[in-house]
Design an enzyme around this catalytic site. Structure first.
Site, mmCIF file in Angstrom:
data_model
loop_
_atom_site.group_PDB
_atom_site.id
_atom_site.type_symbol
_atom_site.label_atom_id
_atom_site.label_comp_id
_atom_site.label_asym_id
_atom_site.label_seq_id
_atom_site.Cartn_x
_atom_site.Cartn_y
_atom_site.Cartn_z
ATOM 1 C CG ASN A 109 -0.425 -0.207 2.512
ATOM 2 O OD1 ASN A 109 0.597 -0.855 2.675
ATOM 3 N ND2 ASN A 109 -1.088 0.344 3.516
ATOM 4 C CD GLU B 210 -5.799 -5.371 -1.768
ATOM 5 O OE1 GLU B 210 -4.798 -4.860 -1.254
ATOM 6 O OE2 GLU B 210 -6.864 -5.568 -1.150
HETATM 7 N N1 THU Z 1 -5.355 -1.494 2.451
HETATM 8 C C1 THU Z 1 -4.793 -2.315 1.531
HETATM 9 O O1 THU Z 1 -3.676 -2.070 1.067
HETATM 10 N N2 THU Z 1 -5.487 -3.401 1.129
HETATM 11 C C2 THU Z 1 -6.698 -3.783 1.637
HETATM 12 O O2 THU Z 1 -7.260 -4.748 1.203
HETATM 13 C C3 THU Z 1 -7.308 -2.996 2.705
HETATM 14 C C4 THU Z 1 -6.675 -1.688 2.990
HETATM 15 C C5 THU Z 1 -4.586 -0.330 2.925
HETATM 16 C C6 THU Z 1 -5.087 1.011 2.477
HETATM 17 C C7 THU Z 1 -4.544 1.920 3.551
HETATM 18 O O3 THU Z 1 -3.239 2.308 3.212
HETATM 19 C C8 THU Z 1 -4.482 1.047 4.784
HETATM 20 O O4 THU Z 1 -4.616 -0.291 4.337
HETATM 21 C C9 THU Z 1 -5.550 1.336 5.808
HETATM 22 O O5 THU Z 1 -6.812 1.345 5.229
#
Ligand code: THU
Length: 129
Positions: free
Chosen positions: A41, A54
């Site tokens: 992320n 993802e």
């Molecule tokens: N996040 C992801 O990378 N994938 C997910 O499936 C759920 C949420 C990240 C986005 C953000 O940077 C952090 O988790 C908190 O929401």
């Protein structure tokens, strides 16, 4: 194969850029040709500009010319499995078939296994007349 995906997702998580939530997520996607591409992320001070792990992995694979995908491991930083958000599910609907597999991991690498169809039934689609 699932262990390789989970290990790569775990390694990718170390590079996550998550200064606002503190919630690091890693992902690794298996392409039809056997290639594994990882992502994490990437947050932004303007919160909606944040990219999930993802989707980073999927978009990175698309950018490398991949169009066929088999499975993905997603690992967050909590005891609960890190299920993909609704936006990511919609994006995966565009590029993955119903048998695409998600290894949805807790922080220690334990996981639940789900097909795309299980986590995203009744996807939107349309035909023109
Ligand atoms: N996040 C992801 O990378 N994938 C997910 O499936 C759920 C949420 C990240 C986005 C953000 O940077 C952090 O988790 C908190 O929401």
């Amino acid at each position: 194969m699932k262990n390789e995906l989970i290990n790569k997702a775990m390694s990718a998580r170390e590079h996550a850029y998550a200064p606002y939530s503190g919630f690091k997520v890693g992902a690794a996607i298996l392409c039809g040709d056997g290639t594994v591409i990882s992502g994490f992320n990437i947050e932004n001070v303007s919160y909606p500009a944040t990219m999930c792990a993802e989707r980073t992995a999927l978009y990175s694979a698309l950018a490398q010319g991949k169009r066929d995908f088999k499975a993905i491991a997603i690992i967050g930083s909590s005891k609960e499995p890190c299920y993909p958000c609704g936006v990511c599910r919609q994006v995966f609907a565009e590029f993955c078939d119903k048998n695409f597999v998600f290894y949805i991991c807790s922080e220690d690498g334990s996981f639940v296994e789900k097909t795309f169809e299980e986590i995203m039934p009744f996807t939107f689609s349309f035909t023109t007349n």
